[in-house]
Design an enzyme around this catalytic site. Structure first.
Site, PDB file in Angstrom:
ATOM      1  N   ARG A 166     -12.554  14.134 -11.573  1.00  7.99           N
ATOM      2  CA  ARG A 166     -13.872  13.741 -12.009  1.00  7.99           C
ATOM      3  C   ARG A 166     -14.282  14.762 -13.054  1.00  7.99           C
ATOM      4  NH1 ARG A 166     -12.727  11.862  -7.638  1.00  7.99           N
ATOM      5  NH2 ARG A 166     -13.622   9.866  -6.718  1.00  7.99           N
TER       6      ARG A 166
ATOM      7  N   ASP B 294     -32.152  13.026  -1.413  1.00  9.19           N
ATOM      8  CA  ASP B 294     -30.760  13.075  -1.822  1.00  9.19           C
ATOM      9  C   ASP B 294     -30.608  13.840  -3.056  1.00  9.19           C
ATOM     10  OD1 ASP B 294     -27.919  11.741  -0.446  1.00  9.19           O
ATOM     11  OD2 ASP B 294     -27.659  12.484  -2.578  1.00  9.19           O
TER      12      ASP B 294
HETATM   13  C1  SAM Z   1     -21.466  11.059   3.299  1.00 11.68           C
HETATM   14  S1  SAM Z   1     -23.507  10.811   2.722  1.00 11.68           S
HETATM   15  C2  SAM Z   1     -24.246  10.537   4.189  1.00 11.68           C
HETATM   16  C3  SAM Z   1     -25.277   9.741   4.079  1.00 11.68           C
HETATM   17  C4  SAM Z   1     -26.061   9.363   5.574  1.00 11.68           C
HETATM   18  N1  SAM Z   1     -26.717  10.586   5.987  1.00 11.68           N
HETATM   19  C5  SAM Z   1     -24.924   8.871   6.434  1.00 11.68           C
HETATM   20  O1  SAM Z   1     -24.615   9.760   7.655  1.00 11.68           O
HETATM   21  O2  SAM Z   1     -24.814   7.733   6.390  1.00 11.68           O
HETATM   22  C6  SAM Z   1     -23.503  12.348   2.189  1.00 11.68           C
HETATM   23  C7  SAM Z   1     -24.986  12.435   1.140  1.00 11.68           C
HETATM   24  O3  SAM Z   1     -25.355  14.122   1.169  1.00 11.68           O
HETATM   25  C8  SAM Z   1     -25.631  14.134  -0.329  1.00 11.68           C
HETATM   26  N2  SAM Z   1     -25.640  15.539  -0.597  1.00 11.68           N
HETATM   27  C9  SAM Z   1     -24.702  16.551  -0.895  1.00 11.68           C
HETATM   28  N3  SAM Z   1     -24.809  17.780  -0.838  1.00 11.68           N
HETATM   29  C10 SAM Z   1     -26.355  17.636  -1.060  1.00 11.68           C
HETATM   30  C11 SAM Z   1     -27.314  18.687  -1.286  1.00 11.68           C
HETATM   31  N4  SAM Z   1     -27.009  19.944  -1.540  1.00 11.68           N
HETATM   32  N5  SAM Z   1     -28.698  18.209  -1.371  1.00 11.68           N
HETATM   33  C12 SAM Z   1     -29.151  16.897  -0.930  1.00 11.68           C
HETATM   34  N6  SAM Z   1     -28.203  16.160  -0.668  1.00 11.68           N
HETATM   35  C13 SAM Z   1     -26.720  16.369  -0.672  1.00 11.68           C
HETATM   36  C14 SAM Z   1     -25.015  13.427  -1.299  1.00 11.68           C
HETATM   37  O4  SAM Z   1     -25.302  12.925  -2.342  1.00 11.68           O
HETATM   38  C15 SAM Z   1     -24.831  12.079  -0.122  1.00 11.68           C
HETATM   39  O5  SAM Z   1     -25.572  10.989  -0.643  1.00 11.68           O
END
Ligand code: SAM
Length: 283
Positions: free
Chosen positions: A42, A150
């Site tokens: 990336r 997010d």
């Molecule tokens: C795999 S998704 C999970 C989505 C949802 N909670 C679910 O379980 O279906 C993980 C999300 O966490 C977010 N994320 C990762 N690090 C983060 C941070 N430091 N602060 C806020 N969001 C974060 C990512 O952008 C992503 O959209």
């Protein structure tokens, strides 16, 4: 080493150590050797699209450039994993609708129930919560507030748009789709306004420890499949903040593959009728 001298996955060790440390300090996301190929791929795309030939220039750009905030935003959209779908981990959601919501409504009549979906990705989780609340006969629309955040601004925009394709519906039946969505163009479905308006979306970095003060206490925090990308230290820091932000007796719902073992002993694991969940004790 010049960037154009290298093929994929061949950034130097020093560069990789420095960039992954920068990303960690900013986001809590932990990129170790096992995720090196993913991150380098990336970075390679991003750095070459900026026309940079020296990878080190990218580090200076992120650290010192007047436009660095915008670059962080672009980088974060590339390196976060945003996998999600409606009604994910159904047993836990059933527990929310049938055990947690009725209990909260009964214990604090007249008080709004505040729910936070932390790491909400493109909105399938908070919208599932809004639909479940609508289906729960113990709460009315006015009794519940749902916030969703997010770190990735692109998924927040997609969530606000509320338009979804097939993969978002992998765990629900056709009746669910027809009940809550209307067709939108080719193979897409738009969530009805009555549910969309129930969720307030905002970009928020869970690792931005000073900004938690913007939130009033929550009764339920969903943070599912997010802290799996953090190392132990980052998990501890974020979960401690969740503890502070939960009202007494409030619930923390993690993903099923996640636990607080060796993270904190502050929460109690309680067995409700439909699932095991973490709870902040009432003192
Ligand atoms: C795999 S998704 C999970 C989505 C949802 N909670 C679910 O379980 O279906 C993980 C999300 O966490 C977010 N994320 C990762 N690090 C983060 C941070 N430091 N602060 C806020 N969001 C974060 C990512 O952008 C992503 O959209």
């Amino acid at each position: 080493m010049r960037f154009d001298d290298m093929s994929a996955n061949q950034f130097g060790d020093d560069f990789y150590r420095r960039i992954s440390a920068l990303i960690y300090d900013r986001t809590g996301l932990s990129f170790n050797e096992s995720s090196r190929f993913f991150l380098e791929k990336r970075l390679e795309t991003r750095i070459s699209s900026l026309g940079m030939t020296m990878p080190e220039d990218y580090i200076s750009f992120l650290m010192f450039d007047g436009d660095s905030e915008r670059e962080w935003d672009a980088l974060i959209t590339l390196i976060t994993t945003n996998e999600t779908y409606f009604m994910r981990e159904e047993r836990q959601l059933k527990c929310f609708r049938e055990d947690i919501l009725p209990e909260l409504a009964r214990k604090n009549p007249g008080k709004k129930i505040r729910v936070w979906s932390a790491g909400c990705s493109s909105g399938e989780e908070p919208y599932s919560i809004a639909i479940l609340a609508r289906e729960c006969r113990h709460v009315t629309d006015q009794m519940i507030e749902i916030f969703a955040t997010d770190i990735n601004s692109r998924v927040i925009q997609r969530a606000k748009d509320g338009i979804y394709g097939d993969s978002s519906f992998r765990a629900v039946d056709e009746a669910f789709k027809l009940r809550w969505f209307v067709p939108e163009g080719q193979q897409k479905w738009k969530l009805k306004e009555e549910i969309r308006k129930k969720v307030t979306f905002q970009r928020f970095n869970l690792f931005d420890m000073d900004r938690y003060s913007i939130f009033a206490p929550f009764d339920v925090i969903f943070c599912r499949n997010v802290i799996i990308y953090f190392d132990l230290e980052a998990k501890v820091r974020v979960v401690e903040r969740f503890y502070d932000k939960l009202a007494e007796g409030g619930y923390l719902l993690l993903g099923h593959s996640e636990s607080l073992i060796s993270v904190t002993e502050k929460f109690r694991l309680v067995h409700l009728a439909n699932d095991l969940v973490y709870r902040k004790e009432i003192r």
